[in-house]
Enzyme design. Structure first.
Site, PDB file in Angstrom:
ATOM      1  N   ARG A  13       0.974  -1.204  -0.262  1.00 40.65           N
ATOM      2  CA  ARG A  13      -0.056  -0.038  -0.053  1.00 40.65           C
ATOM      3  C   ARG A  13       1.012   1.328  -0.038  1.00 40.65           C
ATOM      4  O   ARG A  13       2.178   1.118   0.411  1.00 40.65           O
ATOM      5  CB  ARG A  13      -0.997  -0.026   1.224  1.00 40.65           C
ATOM      6  N   ASN A  88      10.718   0.146   4.067  1.00 45.99           N
ATOM      7  CA  ASN A  88       9.702   1.073   3.931  1.00 45.99           C
ATOM      8  C   ASN A  88       8.577   0.604   5.101  1.00 45.99           C
ATOM      9  O   ASN A  88       7.869   1.812   5.470  1.00 45.99           O
ATOM     10  CB  ASN A  88       9.189   1.042   2.715  1.00 45.99           C
ATOM     11  N   TYR A 153       7.902   7.534  17.143  1.00 46.30           N
ATOM     12  CA  TYR A 153       8.280   7.450  15.589  1.00 46.30           C
ATOM     13  C   TYR A 153       9.579   8.447  15.297  1.00 46.30           C
ATOM     14  O   TYR A 153      10.275   7.858  14.425  1.00 46.30           O
ATOM     15  CB  TYR A 153       6.969   8.108  15.160  1.00 46.30           C
ATOM     16  N   LYS A 157      12.629   6.909  13.608  1.00 49.84           N
ATOM     17  CA  LYS A 157      13.310   7.549  12.303  1.00 49.84           C
ATOM     18  C   LYS A 157      14.525   8.145  12.357  1.00 49.84           C
ATOM     19  O   LYS A 157      15.397   8.018  11.469  1.00 49.84           O
ATOM     20  CB  LYS A 157      12.045   8.406  11.752  1.00 49.84           C
ATOM     21  N   ILE A 186       3.015  12.896   2.676  1.00 51.09           N
ATOM     22  CA  ILE A 186       2.598  12.496   1.493  1.00 51.09           C
ATOM     23  C   ILE A 186       1.251  11.616   1.648  1.00 51.09           C
ATOM     24  O   ILE A 186       0.865  11.245   2.631  1.00 51.09           O
ATOM     25  CB  ILE A 186       3.654  11.033   1.339  1.00 51.09           C
TER      26      ILE A 186
HETATM   27  P1  NDP Z   1       0.728   2.927   4.812  1.00 52.18           P
HETATM   28  O1  NDP Z   1       0.245   2.979   6.310  1.00 52.18           O
HETATM   29  O2  NDP Z   1      -0.113   3.577   3.835  1.00 52.18           O
HETATM   30  O3  NDP Z   1       1.216   1.448   4.505  1.00 52.18           O
HETATM   31  C1  NDP Z   1       1.993   0.795   5.438  1.00 52.18           C
HETATM   32  C2  NDP Z   1       2.542  -0.498   4.701  1.00 52.18           C
HETATM   33  O4  NDP Z   1       3.440  -0.905   5.794  1.00 52.18           O
HETATM   34  C3  NDP Z   1       1.466  -1.421   4.504  1.00 52.18           C
HETATM   35  O5  NDP Z   1       1.936  -2.217   3.338  1.00 52.18           O
HETATM   36  C4  NDP Z   1       1.476  -2.312   5.641  1.00 52.18           C
HETATM   37  O6  NDP Z   1       0.960  -3.621   5.371  1.00 52.18           O
HETATM   38  C5  NDP Z   1       3.093  -2.330   6.007  1.00 52.18           C
HETATM   39  N1  NDP Z   1       3.325  -2.863   7.415  1.00 52.18           N
HETATM   40  C6  NDP Z   1       2.932  -2.166   8.349  1.00 52.18           C
HETATM   41  N2  NDP Z   1       3.237  -2.670   9.479  1.00 52.18           N
HETATM   42  C7  NDP Z   1       4.124  -3.834   9.174  1.00 52.18           C
HETATM   43  C8  NDP Z   1       4.789  -4.797   9.681  1.00 52.18           C
HETATM   44  N3  NDP Z   1       5.052  -5.031  11.109  1.00 52.18           N
HETATM   45  N4  NDP Z   1       5.334  -5.947   8.893  1.00 52.18           N
HETATM   46  C9  NDP Z   1       5.353  -5.847   7.581  1.00 52.18           C
HETATM   47  N5  NDP Z   1       4.433  -4.914   6.976  1.00 52.18           N
HETATM   48  C10 NDP Z   1       4.012  -3.805   7.886  1.00 52.18           C
HETATM   49  O7  NDP Z   1       2.233   3.976   5.146  1.00 52.18           O
HETATM   50  P2  NDP Z   1       2.790   4.849   4.234  1.00 52.18           P
HETATM   51  O8  NDP Z   1       2.995   4.284   2.611  1.00 52.18           O
HETATM   52  O9  NDP Z   1       2.154   6.181   4.493  1.00 52.18           O
HETATM   53  O10 NDP Z   1       4.351   4.964   4.698  1.00 52.18           O
HETATM   54  C11 NDP Z   1       5.175   4.137   4.202  1.00 52.18           C
HETATM   55  C12 NDP Z   1       6.486   4.456   5.110  1.00 52.18           C
HETATM   56  O11 NDP Z   1       6.755   5.804   4.981  1.00 52.18           O
HETATM   57  C13 NDP Z   1       6.362   4.485   6.551  1.00 52.18           C
HETATM   58  O12 NDP Z   1       7.659   3.830   7.006  1.00 52.18           O
HETATM   59  C14 NDP Z   1       6.271   5.692   7.029  1.00 52.18           C
HETATM   60  O13 NDP Z   1       6.775   5.933   8.383  1.00 52.18           O
HETATM   61  C15 NDP Z   1       7.206   6.487   6.108  1.00 52.18           C
HETATM   62  N6  NDP Z   1       6.743   7.876   5.900  1.00 52.18           N
HETATM   63  C16 NDP Z   1       5.254   8.118   5.566  1.00 52.18           C
HETATM   64  C17 NDP Z   1       4.795   9.480   5.410  1.00 52.18           C
HETATM   65  C18 NDP Z   1       3.569  10.071   4.954  1.00 52.18           C
HETATM   66  O14 NDP Z   1       3.320  11.253   5.053  1.00 52.18           O
HETATM   67  N7  NDP Z   1       2.634   9.045   4.597  1.00 52.18           N
HETATM   68  C19 NDP Z   1       5.905  10.516   5.707  1.00 52.18           C
HETATM   69  C20 NDP Z   1       7.158  10.174   6.156  1.00 52.18           C
HETATM   70  C21 NDP Z   1       7.462   9.004   6.237  1.00 52.18           C
HETATM   71  P3  NDP Z   1      -0.377  -4.259   5.763  1.00 52.18           P
HETATM   72  O15 NDP Z   1      -1.432  -3.318   5.190  1.00 52.18           O
HETATM   73  O16 NDP Z   1      -0.463  -5.584   5.528  1.00 52.18           O
HETATM   74  O17 NDP Z   1      -0.657  -3.725   7.347  1.00 52.18           O
END
Ligand code: NDP
Length: 245
Positions: A13, A88, A153, A157, A186
């Site tokens: 996702r 990620n 968090y 990070k 994002i």
């Molecule tokens: P989302 O919540 O949209 O997606 C998170 C993803 O991580 C999903 O695929 C989820 O899988 C997976 N996930 C969560 N926990 C686990 C775990 N324990 N093991 C394996 N997979 C896991 O997050 P974003 O796309 O927004 O964020 C992605 C990265 O970017 C993160 O590290 C976030 O901290 C970082 N980030 C995001 C920002 C933003 O504004 N969105 C800003 C700065 C950093 P499932 O659906 O199966 O749980």
């Protein structure tokens, strides 16, 4: 890049899915990891396959060392050794420190930081043999500036940044680069949770006046994963539309 294998944690996702799609479009064979939402992971694989790429989904909690070992075994058996690792997967569990539950501290550190310990160690074995590798971790501007309500968090990070710089120094002589990408705000489910009011209040602080897209983070990752970025290591590439500078 053709034929190399990439593993994107949390690739089902949001930002991770965009990264998986980008790397597949660049010719890599992509394993995308997820924790629980199998439907989302399958949809991501389908979209990559329809676009002519090669992808597989692999379940596993990245905070659990045994699950990570099983995940690597499955990816290596199906696709071969991982050449590009993208750390990620991430979660938030926000609260002011005085109210923060210990379990929320632990969960965020495990998923966002200890995960990189497990995955990077597992990936390095094959990369050292190949004398080529790319490790890219998705950190956050919160890890650089701090953020009220996100002590867990931001600590995770910021930890990823120290991890990146240290490992870069350990493996640079073997043709492996280790970098981080620090997104600002994002458009994903993670930021959807902020609500309209909070999002509008944040916009004036962003020079470009908008949230970024997952594809804009994927562009930075695609570049760092490529041979064009062979002389870049130990760096944090901030992709935040001019939020924190
Ligand atoms: P989302 O919540 O949209 O997606 C998170 C993803 O991580 C999903 O695929 C989820 O899988 C997976 N996930 C969560 N926990 C686990 C775990 N324990 N093991 C394996 N997979 C896991 O997050 P974003 O796309 O927004 O964020 C992605 C990265 O970017 C993160 O590290 C976030 O901290 C970082 N980030 C995001 C920002 C933003 O504004 N969105 C800003 C700065 C950093 P499932 O659906 O199966 O749980």
């Amino acid at each position: 890049m053709s034929g190399r294998v990439a593993l994107v944690t949390g690739g089902s996702r949001g930002i991770g899915r965009a990264i998986a799609e980008r790397l597949a479009a660049d010719g890599l064979r992509v394993a995308l990891n997820y924790r629980s939402r199998r439907d989302a992971a399958e949809a991501a694989v389908e979209s990559i396959t329809e676009a002519g790429g090669e992808a597989m989904a692999v379940a596993g909690d990245v905070g659990d060392g045994y699950a990570v070992a099983a995940m690597f075994a499955s990816v290596e058996e199906s696709l071969g050794p991982v050449a590009v690792l993208v750390n990620n997967a991430g979660i938030t569990a926000d609260d002011l420190l005085l109210r923060m539950k210990h379990e929320d501290w632990d969960a965020v550190i495990q998923t966002n930081l200890s995960s990189a310990y497990h995955t990077t160690k597992a990936a390095l074995r094959g990369m050292l043999r190949a004398r080529w590798g790319r490790i890219i971790s998705i950190t956050s501007v919160a890890g650089i500036t701090g953020n009220p309500g996100q002590a867990n968090y931001a600590a995770a990070k910021a930890g990823l940044i120290g991890f990146t710089k240290s490992v870069a120094k350990e493996v640079g002589s073997r043709g492996i680069t280790v970098n981080a990408v620090a997104p600002g705000f994002i458009e994903t489910e993670l930021t959807d949770a902020l609500g309209e009011g909070v999002r509008d209040a944040l916009l004036p602080a962003i020079s470009l006046g908008r949230f970024g897209t997952p594809a804009e983070i994927a562009s930075a990752v695609g570049y760092l994963a490529s041979d064009d970025a062979a002389y870049i290591t130990g760096q944090v590439l901030v992709v935040d539309g001019g939020l924190a500078f």
